[in-house]
Design a protein around this motif. Structure first.
Motif, mmCIF file in Angstrom:
data_model
loop_
_atom_site.group_PDB
_atom_site.id
_atom_site.type_symbol
_atom_site.label_atom_id
_atom_site.label_comp_id
_atom_site.label_asym_id
_atom_site.label_seq_id
_atom_site.Cartn_x
_atom_site.Cartn_y
_atom_site.Cartn_z
ATOM 1 N N ALA A 1 0.997 -1.135 0.172
ATOM 2 C CA ALA A 1 -0.194 0.351 0.375
ATOM 3 C C ALA A 1 0.997 1.504 0.650
ATOM 4 O O ALA A 1 2.194 1.154 1.166
ATOM 5 C CB ALA A 1 -0.740 0.266 1.719
ATOM 6 N N GLY A 2 0.321 2.045 -0.923
ATOM 7 C CA GLY A 2 1.325 3.828 -1.049
ATOM 8 C C GLY A 2 1.197 4.422 0.068
ATOM 9 O O GLY A 2 1.904 5.044 1.128
ATOM 10 N N TYR A 3 -0.267 4.632 0.644
ATOM 11 C CA TYR A 3 -0.395 5.575 1.971
ATOM 12 C C TYR A 3 -1.692 4.821 2.136
ATOM 13 O O TYR A 3 -2.812 4.420 1.628
ATOM 14 C CB TYR A 3 -1.228 6.652 0.947
ATOM 15 C CG TYR A 3 0.507 7.185 0.428
ATOM 16 C CD1 TYR A 3 0.781 8.009 1.165
ATOM 17 C CD2 TYR A 3 -0.153 7.166 -0.820
ATOM 18 C CE1 TYR A 3 2.317 8.784 -0.230
ATOM 19 C CE2 TYR A 3 1.014 7.853 -1.790
ATOM 20 C CZ TYR A 3 1.229 8.589 -1.290
ATOM 21 O OH TYR A 3 2.724 9.339 -2.309
ATOM 22 N N LEU A 4 -1.866 4.987 3.764
ATOM 23 C CA LEU A 4 -3.294 4.464 5.067
ATOM 24 C C LEU A 4 -3.708 6.476 5.399
ATOM 25 O O LEU A 4 -3.272 6.483 5.721
ATOM 26 C CB LEU A 4 -2.401 3.870 5.739
ATOM 27 C CG LEU A 4 -2.210 2.685 5.503
ATOM 28 C CD1 LEU A 4 -0.862 1.976 5.961
ATOM 29 C CD2 LEU A 4 -2.596 1.626 4.327
ATOM 30 N N ILE A 5 -4.799 5.540 5.850
ATOM 31 C CA ILE A 5 -5.925 6.844 5.729
ATOM 32 C C ILE A 5 -6.080 6.610 7.566
ATOM 33 O O ILE A 5 -6.996 5.449 7.568
ATOM 34 C CB ILE A 5 -7.332 7.071 5.249
ATOM 35 C CG1 ILE A 5 -6.455 7.219 3.639
ATOM 36 C CG2 ILE A 5 -8.225 8.254 5.507
ATOM 37 C CD1 ILE A 5 -8.379 6.526 2.599
ATOM 38 N N ILE A 6 -6.050 6.940 8.135
ATOM 39 C CA ILE A 6 -6.438 6.433 9.612
ATOM 40 C C ILE A 6 -7.294 7.748 10.170
ATOM 41 O O ILE A 6 -6.939 9.159 10.213
ATOM 42 C CB ILE A 6 -5.568 7.076 10.670
ATOM 43 C CG1 ILE A 6 -3.788 6.235 10.213
ATOM 44 C CG2 ILE A 6 -5.232 6.828 11.959
ATOM 45 C CD1 ILE A 6 -3.350 4.607 10.035
ATOM 46 N N GLY A 7 -8.486 7.335 10.155
ATOM 47 C CA GLY A 7 -9.514 8.431 10.792
ATOM 48 C C GLY A 7 -10.086 8.606 12.262
ATOM 49 O O GLY A 7 -9.227 9.162 13.075
ATOM 50 N N THR A 8 -10.773 7.179 13.108
ATOM 51 C CA THR A 8 -11.561 7.617 14.477
ATOM 52 C C THR A 8 -10.180 7.309 15.259
ATOM 53 O O THR A 8 -10.419 7.752 16.345
ATOM 54 C CB THR A 8 -12.420 6.653 14.585
ATOM 55 O OG1 THR A 8 -13.817 7.019 13.813
ATOM 56 C CG2 THR A 8 -12.750 6.707 16.197
ATOM 57 N N LYS A 9 -9.219 6.341 14.613
ATOM 58 C CA LYS A 9 -8.021 6.210 15.582
ATOM 59 C C LYS A 9 -7.100 8.238 16.361
ATOM 60 O O LYS A 9 -6.923 7.776 17.148
ATOM 61 C CB LYS A 9 -7.242 4.870 15.482
ATOM 62 C CG LYS A 9 -5.827 4.590 16.665
ATOM 63 C CD LYS A 9 -6.339 3.907 17.763
ATOM 64 C CE LYS A 9 -5.496 3.696 18.064
ATOM 65 N NZ LYS A 9 -5.952 2.711 19.878
ATOM 66 N N GLY A 10 -7.077 7.892 14.762
ATOM 67 C CA GLY A 10 -6.631 9.355 15.116
ATOM 68 C C GLY A 10 -7.169 10.498 15.583
ATOM 69 O O GLY A 10 -6.324 11.548 16.215
ATOM 70 N N LEU A 11 -8.345 10.744 14.884
ATOM 71 C CA LEU A 11 -9.356 11.611 15.190
ATOM 72 C C LEU A 11 -9.105 12.123 17.600
ATOM 73 O O LEU A 11 -9.329 12.631 18.113
ATOM 74 C CB LEU A 11 -10.030 11.717 15.101
ATOM 75 C CG LEU A 11 -10.094 12.089 13.157
ATOM 76 C CD1 LEU A 11 -11.580 11.499 12.735
ATOM 77 C CD2 LEU A 11 -9.682 13.325 13.137
ATOM 78 N N THR A 12 -9.221 10.677 17.809
ATOM 79 C CA THR A 12 -10.002 10.318 19.172
ATOM 80 C C THR A 12 -8.827 10.162 19.905
ATOM 81 O O THR A 12 -8.595 10.512 21.343
ATOM 82 C CB THR A 12 -10.574 9.287 19.430
ATOM 83 O OG1 THR A 12 -10.260 7.712 18.688
ATOM 84 C CG2 THR A 12 -12.388 9.288 18.697
ATOM 85 N N GLU A 13 -7.300 9.841 19.469
ATOM 86 C CA GLU A 13 -6.490 9.927 20.025
ATOM 87 C C GLU A 13 -4.962 10.265 19.359
ATOM 88 O O GLU A 13 -4.252 9.368 18.674
ATOM 89 C CB GLU A 13 -6.022 7.483 20.044
ATOM 90 C CG GLU A 13 -6.493 7.429 21.209
ATOM 91 C CD GLU A 13 -6.201 6.109 21.646
ATOM 92 O OE1 GLU A 13 -5.583 5.378 21.473
ATOM 93 O OE2 GLU A 13 -7.287 4.959 21.246
ATOM 94 N N PRO A 14 -4.880 11.588 19.229
ATOM 95 C CA PRO A 14 -4.388 12.516 18.391
ATOM 96 C C PRO A 14 -2.843 11.674 19.023
ATOM 97 O O PRO A 14 -1.217 11.924 17.791
ATOM 98 C CB PRO A 14 -4.083 13.866 17.882
ATOM 99 C CG PRO A 14 -5.021 13.685 19.908
ATOM 100 C CD PRO A 14 -5.500 12.131 19.915
ATOM 101 N N ASP A 15 -2.598 11.724 20.033
ATOM 102 C CA ASP A 15 -1.177 10.840 20.288
ATOM 103 C C ASP A 15 -0.336 10.033 19.282
ATOM 104 O O ASP A 15 1.288 9.455 18.946
ATOM 105 C CB ASP A 15 -0.713 11.199 21.428
ATOM 106 C CG ASP A 15 -1.135 12.462 22.781
ATOM 107 O OD1 ASP A 15 -0.392 13.672 22.101
ATOM 108 O OD2 ASP A 15 -1.416 12.672 24.274
#
Length: 234
Positions: A99-113
């Motif tokens: 895969a070239g790129y991965l989209i991080i949604g909910t996990k990144g939005l709720t756990e930005p660290d």
């Protein structure tokens, strides 16, 4: 020139589109996922193939690993994958399969660290999936809306080494009524990272309006299945 990222949304290994993220509005597209990849790979200005595991997004874990492996093998373009990516193990598995790129949604939005940490381990490979209703962040396959604004979210990710931000205006998604040029433009001017527009893109005129606002790329869903769209950009 603004890039085009055609979208292939997947449920049960089928190429589908939803309207405003509502799973009950599922409509099958004319091409299978692999047929769509072959078609899009030969079109002008396509910079990458954007794919989303819709069941993975809903169930919070990948559901289409085998199909994504086949999609990656079927094109020389970078393949971007989203939906249900919530662990480093999943990140590594997708990147290892090419895969070239991965989209991080909910996990990144709720756990930005966590996203900041992962982005430093895999610099430039992770995209923030910033889905919203207006300026309010949406979570868990768009089934929940938070009080956090998209601008506050970008502030919380200061220091992240993500590859870019994908802003989806859910109210525009699948409606073929045009993108939210104003909000996407504001984000493009605010963000430290390239911003991609998603939702409602219909034609070359929409692309030109987004480009004027400094938007890096546009994800095109339903319109990409029509001859009229591709004719409008030639």
């Amino acid at each position: 020139m603004i890039e085009i990222w055609p979208a292939i949304d997947i449920i049960d290994s089928q190429n589908v589109r939803l309207t405003e993220g509502d799973y009950d509005t599922k409509a099958a597209m004319g091409r299978t996922p692999l047929e769509a990849v072959a078609f899009y790979s030969g079109q002008p200005r396509v910079g990458r193939i954007h794919t989303v595991d819709l069941i993975g997004a809903k169930e919070k874990k990948p559901a289409e690993m085998d199909l994504f492996r086949d999609i990656i093998k079927a094109t020389e373009l970078p393949v971007e994958i989203g939906g249900g990516i919530r662990s480093e193990e999943t990140i590594r598995e997708y990147l290892d399969m090419g895969a070239g790129y991965l989209i991080i949604g909910t996990k990144g939005l709720t756990e930005p660290d966590w996203l900041i940490e992962m982005s430093r381990k895999y610099p430039g490979k992770l995209m923030l999936g910033l889905d919203a209703r207006g300026d309010k962040v949406a979570l868990n396959g768009w089934l929940e809306t938070a009080e956090t604004t998209v601008f506050e979210m970008l502030e919380r990710l200061d220091g992240a080494e993500i590859g870019g931000v994908i802003y989806t205006d859910i109210a525009r998604d699948g409606r073929m009524e045009g993108p939210n040029v104003e909000m996407t433009g504001k984000l493009a001017k605010t963000s430290k990272w390239p911003v991609t527009a998603s939702g409602g893109v219909r034609n070359g005129s929409d692309l030109a309006a987004l480009e004027t606002e400094g938007v890096f790329a546009a994800i095109v869903g339903k319109a990409a299945n029509t001859d009229e769209f591709w004719e409008s950009i030639r």
